[in-house]
Design a protein around this motif. Structure first.
Motif, PDB file in Angstrom:
ATOM      1  N   TRP A 106      23.664 -16.692  -2.727  1.00 62.18           N
ATOM      2  CA  TRP A 106      22.429 -15.810  -2.205  1.00 62.18           C
ATOM      3  C   TRP A 106      22.865 -15.054  -0.965  1.00 62.18           C
ATOM      4  N   ALA A 107      22.863 -13.703  -1.274  1.00 60.58           N
ATOM      5  CA  ALA A 107      23.249 -12.490  -0.213  1.00 60.58           C
ATOM      6  C   ALA A 107      22.087 -12.039   0.550  1.00 60.58           C
ATOM      7  N   GLU A 108      22.005 -11.821   1.851  1.00 60.65           N
ATOM      8  CA  GLU A 108      21.216 -11.248   2.567  1.00 60.65           C
ATOM      9  C   GLU A 108      21.865 -10.035   3.326  1.00 60.65           C
ATOM     10  N   PHE A 109      21.070  -8.919   3.530  1.00 55.58           N
ATOM     11  CA  PHE A 109      21.830  -7.765   4.234  1.00 55.58           C
ATOM     12  C   PHE A 109      20.731  -6.442   4.385  1.00 55.58           C
ATOM     13  N   ASP A 110      20.998  -5.649   5.208  1.00 55.22           N
ATOM     14  CA  ASP A 110      20.269  -4.482   5.265  1.00 55.22           C
ATOM     15  C   ASP A 110      21.073  -3.337   4.226  1.00 55.22           C
ATOM     16  N   SER A 111      20.353  -2.253   4.156  1.00 54.58           N
ATOM     17  CA  SER A 111      20.848  -1.144   3.500  1.00 54.58           C
ATOM     18  C   SER A 111      20.493   0.041   3.969  1.00 54.58           C
ATOM     19  N   THR A 112      21.228   1.182   3.669  1.00 51.73           N
ATOM     20  CA  THR A 112      21.064   2.542   3.884  1.00 51.73           C
ATOM     21  C   THR A 112      19.955   3.198   2.740  1.00 51.73           C
ATOM     22  N   LEU A 113      20.046   2.397   1.763  1.00 52.97           N
ATOM     23  CA  LEU A 113      18.953   2.874   0.743  1.00 52.97           C
ATOM     24  C   LEU A 113      17.653   2.972   1.196  1.00 52.97           C
ATOM     25  N   PRO A 114      16.737   3.951   0.571  1.00 51.76           N
ATOM     26  CA  PRO A 114      15.498   4.135   1.272  1.00 51.76           C
ATOM     27  C   PRO A 114      14.594   2.993   0.619  1.00 51.76           C
ATOM     28  N   ASN A 115      13.757   2.539   1.115  1.00 46.73           N
ATOM     29  CA  ASN A 115      12.459   1.734   0.944  1.00 46.73           C
ATOM     30  C   ASN A 115      11.877   2.466  -0.301  1.00 46.73           C
ATOM     31  N   PRO A 122       9.279  -2.824  -3.894  1.00 48.35           N
ATOM     32  CA  PRO A 122      10.639  -2.412  -3.490  1.00 48.35           C
ATOM     33  C   PRO A 122      11.540  -3.311  -4.084  1.00 48.35           C
ATOM     34  N   GLY A 123      12.819  -2.544  -3.991  1.00 47.58           N
ATOM     35  CA  GLY A 123      14.030  -3.136  -4.927  1.00 47.58           C
ATOM     36  C   GLY A 123      14.457  -2.602  -5.807  1.00 47.58           C
ATOM     37  N   LYS A 124      13.708  -1.726  -6.417  1.00 52.70           N
ATOM     38  CA  LYS A 124      14.151  -1.161  -8.108  1.00 52.70           C
ATOM     39  C   LYS A 124      15.574  -0.091  -7.628  1.00 52.70           C
ATOM     40  N   LEU A 125      15.159   0.484  -6.606  1.00 53.84           N
ATOM     41  CA  LEU A 125      16.360   1.691  -6.349  1.00 53.84           C
ATOM     42  C   LEU A 125      17.811   0.732  -5.984  1.00 53.84           C
ATOM     43  N   SER A 177      18.249  -2.315  -7.004  1.00 55.60           N
ATOM     44  CA  SER A 177      18.584  -3.114  -8.309  1.00 55.60           C
ATOM     45  C   SER A 177      19.349  -2.204  -9.212  1.00 55.60           C
ATOM     46  N   GLU A 178      18.863  -0.755  -9.258  1.00 53.37           N
ATOM     47  CA  GLU A 178      19.751   0.175 -10.021  1.00 53.37           C
ATOM     48  C   GLU A 178      20.980   0.523  -9.445  1.00 53.37           C
ATOM     49  N   THR A 179      21.220   0.572  -8.142  1.00 51.49           N
ATOM     50  CA  THR A 179      22.368   0.813  -7.446  1.00 51.49           C
ATOM     51  C   THR A 179      23.549  -0.478  -7.701  1.00 51.49           C
ATOM     52  N   LEU A 180      22.805  -1.606  -7.799  1.00 53.42           N
ATOM     53  CA  LEU A 180      23.662  -2.975  -8.129  1.00 53.42           C
ATOM     54  C   LEU A 180      23.986  -3.078  -9.465  1.00 53.42           C
ATOM     55  N   ALA A 181      23.432  -2.463 -10.529  1.00 56.60           N
ATOM     56  CA  ALA A 181      23.529  -2.269 -12.151  1.00 56.60           C
ATOM     57  C   ALA A 181      24.766  -1.326 -11.862  1.00 56.60           C
ATOM     58  N   GLU A 182      24.828  -0.096 -11.353  1.00 55.96           N
ATOM     59  CA  GLU A 182      25.957   0.659 -11.218  1.00 55.96           C
ATOM     60  C   GLU A 182      27.218   0.027 -10.759  1.00 55.96           C
ATOM     61  N   ILE A 183      26.939  -0.678  -9.554  1.00 53.01           N
ATOM     62  CA  ILE A 183      28.230  -1.520  -9.353  1.00 53.01           C
ATOM     63  C   ILE A 183      28.748  -2.344 -10.193  1.00 53.01           C
ATOM     64  N   LEU A 184      28.075  -3.148 -10.841  1.00 54.96           N
ATOM     65  CA  LEU A 184      28.180  -4.218 -11.922  1.00 54.96           C
ATOM     66  C   LEU A 184      29.089  -3.384 -13.134  1.00 54.96           C
ATOM     67  N   LYS A 185      28.451  -2.466 -13.463  1.00 50.97           N
ATOM     68  CA  LYS A 185      29.057  -1.609 -14.681  1.00 50.97           C
ATOM     69  C   LYS A 185      30.561  -1.054 -14.132  1.00 50.97           C
TER      70      LYS A 185
END
Length: 146
Positions: A6-15, A30-33, A35-43
Motif C-alpha cells: 500500500w502506498a500513500e502520497f500527494d499528487s500534482t494531478l488535479p482533483n 475522485p481518482g479516475k485521472l 488511475s488513468e495515469t497509473l495505467a499509462e505508467i504500468l503500460k
C-alpha cells in the motif's frame, strides 16, 4: 522480508471529483485521472491493462496483467481519503493465500516504486503494510524491506 503493498502520497494531478449541480451527489468519484495515469505508467512497464472499474465511494480498481513474463493478473485499488492511497495485489485467492511473497508481486512492486519515485507528479510516496495504513507511522520509502 516485509512486503508493504500500500502506498500513500500527494499528487500534482488535479482533483477530478465531479459533483451534481446542487452538490448533493457525486457524479464522478475522485481518482479516475490518477488511475488513468497509473495505467499509462504500468503500460510503460510492459503491463496489459484489462479494466478500470469505478467502485464509487471506495475509489477505482485497475485490473492488469504484468510481471516479468507479463502473465500475472494484478489488481490495484486507487482511492482518495486525505491523500491518495493505492494498494497492489495479485488477483486470485490461491496466490494471495499460498504465495503472498510471489516473485511476480515483488517484481511488480519494485518496478512500480521506482516509477513513482521518478515521476514528479507523485509527492512523498510512503509504503505500508495493510495494518499500518493510517496508523500514524511514517511509512517506508520502499515496498519491500529485507
Amino acid at each position: 522480508m516485509i512486503i508493504k503493498p500500500w502506498a500513500e502520497f500527494d499528487s500534482t494531478l488535479p482533483n477530478d471529483q465531479i459533483d451534481s449541480e446542487d452538490e448533493m451527489d457525486i457524479l464522478q468519484y475522485p481518482g479516475k485521472l490518477l488511475s488513468e495515469t497509473l495505467a499509462e505508467i504500468l503500460k510503460g512497464l510492459g503491463c496489459e491493462i484489462r479494466d478500470l472499474i469505478c467502485l464509487h465511494e471506495r475509489g477505482w480498481e485497475l485490473i492488469f496483467k504484468g510481471g516479468p513474463k507479463g502473465r500475472t493478473l494484478f489488481v490495484m485499488r486507487v482511492t482518495q481519503i486525505d491523500k491518495y492511497l493505492i494498494g497492489l495485489h495479485q488477483a486470485g485467492w490461491i496466490r494471495t493465500t499460498f504465495a503472498p511473497r510471489h516473485p511476480d508481486l515483488l517484481w511488480m512492486l519494485s518496478r512500480l516504486a521506482d516509477a513513482l519515485a521518478a515521476d514528479d507528479r507523485f509527492i512523498d510516496v510512503r509504503w505500508f503494510a495493510r495494518d499500518e495504513i493510517h496508523s500514524g507511522i511514517p511509512g517506508a520509502l520502499r515496498p519491500i524491506e529485507t
